[in-house]
Motif scaffolding. Structure first.
Motif, short mmCIF file in Angstrom:
data_model
loop_
_atom_site.label_atom_id
_atom_site.label_comp_id
_atom_site.label_asym_id
_atom_site.label_seq_id
_atom_site.Cartn_x
_atom_site.Cartn_y
_atom_site.Cartn_z
N ASN A 1 58.89 -46.52 29.91
CA ASN A 1 59.89 -47.18 30.73
C ASN A 1 59.69 -48.69 30.82
O ASN A 1 60.62 -49.44 30.74
N SER A 2 58.50 -49.12 31.04
CA SER A 2 58.25 -50.56 31.18
C SER A 2 56.87 -50.87 30.67
O SER A 2 56.08 -49.99 30.38
N GLU A 3 56.59 -52.13 30.58
CA GLU A 3 55.29 -52.55 30.05
C GLU A 3 54.13 -52.13 30.95
O GLU A 3 53.00 -52.07 30.52
N SER A 4 54.39 -51.84 32.23
CA SER A 4 53.31 -51.48 33.14
C SER A 4 52.87 -50.03 32.97
O SER A 4 51.81 -49.66 33.42
N LEU A 5 53.69 -49.23 32.32
CA LEU A 5 53.34 -47.83 32.10
C LEU A 5 52.46 -47.70 30.86
O LEU A 5 52.50 -48.54 29.97
N PRO A 6 51.68 -46.61 30.79
CA PRO A 6 50.84 -46.43 29.61
C PRO A 6 51.69 -46.28 28.36
O PRO A 6 52.81 -45.80 28.42
N THR A 7 51.15 -46.69 27.24
CA THR A 7 51.86 -46.54 25.98
C THR A 7 51.43 -45.26 25.29
O THR A 7 50.33 -44.76 25.49
N THR A 8 52.33 -44.73 24.50
CA THR A 8 52.07 -43.51 23.75
C THR A 8 52.00 -43.88 22.27
O THR A 8 52.92 -44.52 21.76
N PRO A 9 50.93 -43.49 21.58
CA PRO A 9 50.86 -43.81 20.15
C PRO A 9 51.92 -43.05 19.36
O PRO A 9 52.25 -41.91 19.68
N ILE A 10 52.46 -43.71 18.35
CA ILE A 10 53.43 -43.10 17.44
C ILE A 10 52.76 -42.98 16.07
O ILE A 10 52.28 -43.96 15.52
#
Length: 171
Positions: free
Chosen positions: A27-36
């Protein structure tokens, strides 16, 4: 030292492997990222158990990697749980257990090849898989009924970008 490691990495080919992993934010930069990962989330046996085969192809998809990544990010925004990874794979799908009646009218009308087929056989698709939807300590419910999915896959028509169907499995 870092430059030497980078050069060794480039010469050994690990740079190619590293380029296959990206990240997506739900959703936003503050949320954790998910690897693709641009590779399969399944092995052949797992797909076979689901009644699906996916073969490589040299047919160029009309829906490109950038558009598929956008679709994957849209799917990620729709999930309540942050998956551990997103897997994107391109190939020819054969899924005899999925009747054409399961496809949306929109998907059928968008691709004339589907209209003329009697089953899903050797259709160029992108499979977007959200893997790791259940917590590591999840204990499956022993009561009969549907178990929640740990791996959820969405099959996208590579010629039109339309969703064809989905499949998945529990833990």
């Amino acid at each position: 030292m870092f430059i030497i490691l980078l050069i060794i990495c480039a010469l050994s080919g690990c740079a190619n492997k590293a380029s296959k992993v990206e990240s997506a934010s739900s959703n936003s930069e503050s949320l954790p990222t998910t690897p693709i990962y641009y590779t399969s989330a399944y092995d052949e046996k797992e797909l076979e158990e689901l009644g699906i085969t996916l073969n490589s192809t040299k047919i160029a998809p009309k829906t490109g990697k950038t558009e598929v990544r956008r679709i994957a990010e849209d799917l990620l925004r729709q999930t309540a749980i942050q998956p551990k990874g997103i897997y994107i794979e391109y190939g020819l799908i054969t899924a005899p257990n999925v009747g054409l009646g399961a496809l949306s009218i929109d998907a059928m009308e968008a691709n004339p090849i589907l209209k003329n087929k009697k089953s899903i056989s050797e259709i160029p698709v992108w499979i977007i898989t959200l893997k790791g939807l259940l917590p590591d300590d999840y204990k499956p419910d022993t009561r009969p009924g549907k178990q929640p999915l740990d791996i959820s896959s969405t099959v996208i028509d590579a010629m039109t970008g339309k969703v064809l169907f989905g499949f998945g499995k529990g833990k």
